[in-house]
Design a protein around this motif. Structure first.
Motif, PDB file in Angstrom:
ATOM      1  N   ASP A 142       0.463  -0.959  -0.042  1.00  0.00           N
ATOM      2  CA  ASP A 142      -0.049   0.099  -0.066  1.00  0.00           C
ATOM      3  C   ASP A 142       1.428   1.441   0.037  1.00  0.00           C
ATOM      4  OD1 ASP A 142       0.844  -0.318   2.585  1.00  0.00           O
ATOM      5  OD2 ASP A 142      -1.009  -0.098   3.395  1.00  0.00           O
ATOM      6  N   LEU A 143       2.194   0.704  -0.216  1.00  0.00           N
ATOM      7  CA  LEU A 143       2.913   2.744  -0.167  1.00  0.00           C
ATOM      8  C   LEU A 143       3.352   2.711   0.428  1.00  0.00           C
ATOM      9  CD1 LEU A 143       2.144   3.600  -3.769  1.00  0.00           C
ATOM     10  CD2 LEU A 143       3.598   1.547  -3.129  1.00  0.00           C
ATOM     11  N   ASN A 144       3.902   2.222   1.834  1.00  0.00           N
ATOM     12  CA  ASN A 144       4.202   3.002   2.868  1.00  0.00           C
ATOM     13  C   ASN A 144       5.678   2.508   2.900  1.00  0.00           C
ATOM     14  OD1 ASN A 144       2.961   4.009   5.434  1.00  0.00           O
ATOM     15  ND2 ASN A 144       1.709   2.256   5.031  1.00  0.00           N
ATOM     16  N   VAL A 145       6.257   3.901   2.531  1.00  0.00           N
ATOM     17  CA  VAL A 145       7.909   3.543   2.648  1.00  0.00           C
ATOM     18  C   VAL A 145       8.654   3.855   3.747  1.00  0.00           C
ATOM     19  CG1 VAL A 145      10.305   4.515   1.439  1.00  0.00           C
ATOM     20  CG2 VAL A 145       7.672   4.942   0.131  1.00  0.00           C
ATOM     21  N   VAL A 146       9.819   3.047   4.361  1.00  0.00           N
ATOM     22  CA  VAL A 146      10.415   3.174   5.610  1.00  0.00           C
ATOM     23  C   VAL A 146      11.630   2.266   5.242  1.00  0.00           C
ATOM     24  CG1 VAL A 146      10.871   1.649   7.765  1.00  0.00           C
ATOM     25  CG2 VAL A 146       8.429   1.794   6.168  1.00  0.00           C
ATOM     26  N   PRO A 147      12.358   3.335   5.519  1.00  0.00           N
ATOM     27  CA  PRO A 147      14.084   2.791   5.933  1.00  0.00           C
ATOM     28  C   PRO A 147      14.751   1.462   6.083  1.00  0.00           C
ATOM     29  CG  PRO A 147      14.208   5.175   6.230  1.00  0.00           C
ATOM     30  CD  PRO A 147      12.471   4.300   6.431  1.00  0.00           C
ATOM     31  N   VAL A 148      15.617   0.790   5.367  1.00  0.00           N
ATOM     32  CA  VAL A 148      15.651  -0.687   5.632  1.00  0.00           C
ATOM     33  C   VAL A 148      16.722  -0.360   6.746  1.00  0.00           C
ATOM     34  CG1 VAL A 148      16.864  -2.646   5.159  1.00  0.00           C
ATOM     35  CG2 VAL A 148      15.342  -1.919   3.746  1.00  0.00           C
ATOM     36  N   MET A 149      16.168  -0.603   7.847  1.00  0.00           N
ATOM     37  CA  MET A 149      17.057  -0.743   9.569  1.00  0.00           C
ATOM     38  C   MET A 149      16.583  -1.575  10.442  1.00  0.00           C
ATOM     39  SD  MET A 149      18.606   2.703   9.390  1.00  0.00           S
ATOM     40  CE  MET A 149      18.486   2.466  11.310  1.00  0.00           C
ATOM     41  N   LEU A 150      17.638  -2.695  10.597  1.00  0.00           N
ATOM     42  CA  LEU A 150      17.727  -4.061  11.257  1.00  0.00           C
ATOM     43  C   LEU A 150      16.087  -3.911  11.868  1.00  0.00           C
ATOM     44  CD1 LEU A 150      20.604  -5.514  11.088  1.00  0.00           C
ATOM     45  CD2 LEU A 150      19.323  -5.804  10.009  1.00  0.00           C
ATOM     46  N   LEU A 298       1.625   6.762   0.842  1.00  0.00           N
ATOM     47  CA  LEU A 298       3.317   7.379   0.156  1.00  0.00           C
ATOM     48  C   LEU A 298       3.442   9.045   1.044  1.00  0.00           C
ATOM     49  CD1 LEU A 298       5.808   7.076  -1.834  1.00  0.00           C
ATOM     50  CD2 LEU A 298       4.303   7.881  -3.793  1.00  0.00           C
ATOM     51  N   TYR A 299       2.207   9.517   0.992  1.00  0.00           N
ATOM     52  CA  TYR A 299       2.295  10.905   1.372  1.00  0.00           C
ATOM     53  C   TYR A 299       2.063  11.165   2.884  1.00  0.00           C
ATOM     54  CZ  TYR A 299       0.492  15.712   1.767  1.00  0.00           C
ATOM     55  OH  TYR A 299       0.543  17.340   2.591  1.00  0.00           O
ATOM     56  N   ASN A 300       2.019  10.225   3.198  1.00  0.00           N
ATOM     57  CA  ASN A 300       1.948  10.031   4.697  1.00  0.00           C
ATOM     58  C   ASN A 300       3.654   9.798   4.709  1.00  0.00           C
ATOM     59  OD1 ASN A 300      -0.296  11.428   5.139  1.00  0.00           O
ATOM     60  ND2 ASN A 300      -0.936   9.194   5.665  1.00  0.00           N
ATOM     61  N   SER A 301       4.650   8.670   4.107  1.00  0.00           N
ATOM     62  CA  SER A 301       5.691   8.657   4.570  1.00  0.00           C
ATOM     63  C   SER A 301       6.501   9.637   3.983  1.00  0.00           C
ATOM     64  CB  SER A 301       5.904   7.239   3.519  1.00  0.00           C
ATOM     65  OG  SER A 301       5.208   6.674   3.455  1.00  0.00           O
ATOM     66  N   THR A 318       8.544  20.521   1.698  1.00  0.00           N
ATOM     67  CA  THR A 318       7.462  21.562   1.833  1.00  0.00           C
ATOM     68  C   THR A 318       7.304  21.510  -0.132  1.00  0.00           C
ATOM     69  OG1 THR A 318       8.270  23.240   3.385  1.00  0.00           O
ATOM     70  CG2 THR A 318       6.401  23.761   1.135  1.00  0.00           C
ATOM     71  N   MET A 319       7.929  20.911  -0.845  1.00  0.00           N
ATOM     72  CA  MET A 319       8.291  21.079  -2.315  1.00  0.00           C
ATOM     73  C   MET A 319       7.313  20.320  -2.508  1.00  0.00           C
ATOM     74  SD  MET A 319      10.979  21.064  -5.720  1.00  0.00           S
ATOM     75  CE  MET A 319      12.072  20.113  -4.492  1.00  0.00           C
ATOM     76  N   LEU A 320       7.615  18.721  -2.359  1.00  0.00           N
ATOM     77  CA  LEU A 320       7.255  17.560  -2.181  1.00  0.00           C
ATOM     78  C   LEU A 320       5.698  17.837  -1.055  1.00  0.00           C
ATOM     79  CD1 LEU A 320       9.763  15.026  -1.320  1.00  0.00           C
ATOM     80  CD2 LEU A 320       8.579  15.898  -3.833  1.00  0.00           C
ATOM     81  N   LEU A 321       5.156  17.659  -0.428  1.00  0.00           N
ATOM     82  CA  LEU A 321       4.218  17.923   0.279  1.00  0.00           C
ATOM     83  C   LEU A 321       2.970  19.351   0.005  1.00  0.00           C
ATOM     84  CD1 LEU A 321       5.091  16.421   4.284  1.00  0.00           C
ATOM     85  CD2 LEU A 321       3.951  15.104   2.108  1.00  0.00           C
TER      86      LEU A 321
END
Length: 424
Positions: A142-150, A298-301, A318-321
């Motif tokens: 569902d397009l949540n984007v999370v950095p890969v951290m263990l 994705l926006y919330n990510s 700001t440019m993205l949101l």
């Protein structure tokens, strides 16, 4: 597409039994292209949805019909020869950044101003554009984007129901313009866009060419150093200019469905302005915490990543949101808070006229008896039609804007929402 088209890769992990993408792994190049979705004007999204479609040509709300009706509208109705092109090929205020991406969904060129440092306009695809540094990310269905951290990755995978990654099918997918365009479409329609794209979906879940020395009453303006507005300025409509207008809705009494609206220029100018609004601004203006479609996640990510660790700066966030309209658009409506305070008034349409707007926002000129005949062919007798006069102001304009991207019956959805608003 030519063989030399640039592509990036996405590693997708699929549960074959559930027929579902469980998650994907991507690098910064892929994620930045996802983030660039929010810089795209809605008119560009409509254009992409027509140009790059998969086997399921599903409309993006009523936006597709609105866009196509502008294409079909005779140029004689526009204020000048540039206005129509400004709507079907809208300018992107972040075009200079998007040009640096490995895959750029926006074909328009940046509006060059003496205020913008020329080194910002140089394309260097080896650099990160929106992010601080190169990194790997997990992207959920569902397009949540999370950095890969263990630590966080383990918690996330557990929440997704993933126990053994090696039991999932791993697919390496190349993504170019067509794949990203289709992912954008599914992200607007469903809460599982990756599954729909990778496994084949069927149904959604519940410009520099505008840069011209046109007359002041056109909807466009030329760009020079004194008029260019920066990304960080506040966008708002002066309160003193807030106004309301009337429009007439033709509604089928038995179904309460809007058949069409009879409107004047002011309402059509409002609809046309939708196509100039960047997707990030749309999300900001119509934000609904109950929405579960992929684009909202994705926006919330981006909000979650904008804590100083991953995004380059607050200006990038700001440019993205809350992206601005391109600076060459004049104020064609006071119904939406989308313009800078100092934006001069203008118009897309040449002269006062009466228009018919269908439920899915198709705009046509000059009502006639043929319009009523069309209702009859749809099985709607004349006696089953009532005329409702409604007032359109900022609140109503926002309802229609929201429905334009979420429904193929935008006016009916707007009327239903209007009926739910408590009367003062």
């Amino acid at each position: 597409m030519g063989n030399d088209e640039k592509k990036v890769q996405l590693k997708v992990f699929v549960d074959k039994k559930k027929k579902k993408v469980m998650f994907a792994e991507a690098d910064e190049d892929f994620v930045e292209i996802l983030f660039s979705f929010f810089t795209l004007p809605l008119g560009t999204i409509a254009k992409l949805s027509r140009k790059h479609v998969d086997s399921n040509a599903i409309k993006v709300g009523s936006l597709t019909s609105l866009y196509e009706s502008i294409i079909n509208l005779n140029e004689k109705h526009f204020s000048n020869e540039h206005c129509k092109d400004a709507l079907i090929n809208p300018s992107n205020s972040s075009a200079s950044f998007c040009q640096k991406l490995k895959v750029n969904l926006d074909e328009t060129k940046p509006i060059i101003s003496s205020i913008v440092p020329q080194d910002q306009l140089k394309v260097n695809v080896d650099d990160v554009v929106f992010l601080k540094k190169k990194a790997s990310f997990i992207i959920t269905d569902d397009l949540n984007v999370v950095p890969v951290m263990l630590d966080t990755s383990i918690v996330l995978l557990c929440s997704l129901g993933v126990e053994y990654i090696d039991l999932l099918e791993e697919i390496i997918m190349p993504f170019g313009l067509e794949e990203f365009s289709n992912l954008l479409k599914w992200s607007l329609l469903t809460n599982n866009p990756l599954t729909n794209l990778v496994l084949g979906g069927s149904k959604p879940c519940p410009c520099s060419s505008c840069d011209t020395n046109s007359a002041s009453d056109s909807a466009l303006t030329s760009i020079d150093s004194s008029e260019t507005r920066t990304q960080t300025q506040t966008t708002q409509t002066p309160k003193t200019q807030t106004q309301t207008q009337k429009m007439k809705l033709l509604v089928q009494k038995s179904t309460k469905k809007v058949l069409c609206a009879q409107v004047e220029n002011h309402f059509v100018e409002l609809l046309f302005s939708f196509l100039t609004i960047p997707l990030g601004a749309y999300e900001h203006l119509t934000k609904d915490n109950s929405s579960s479609v992929g684009i909202s996640n994705l926006y919330n990510s981006i909000s979650s990543l904008g804590d100083g660790k991953y995004l380059k700066s607050e200006d990038v966030k700001t440019m993205l949101l809350r992206p601005k309209l391109a600076a060459n658009y004049l104020r064609v409506t006071n119904f939406l808070p989308i313009y800078e305070v100092d934006t001069r008034p203008g118009r897309f349409l040449k002269e006062q006229a009466t228009f018919i707007v269908s439920d899915d926002l198709e705009v046509t000129v000059s009502p006639s008896v043929a319009t009523i005949t069309k209702f009859n062919t749809l099985g709607v007798p004349v006696c089953d039609i009532e005329v409702l006069e409604v007032t359109v102001g900022e609140q109503e304009a926002l309802l229609i804007l929201k429905a334009s991207l979420t429904s193929t019956s935008a006016l009916t959805d707007y009327l239903n929402a209007l009926r739910k608003i408590p009367k003062a």
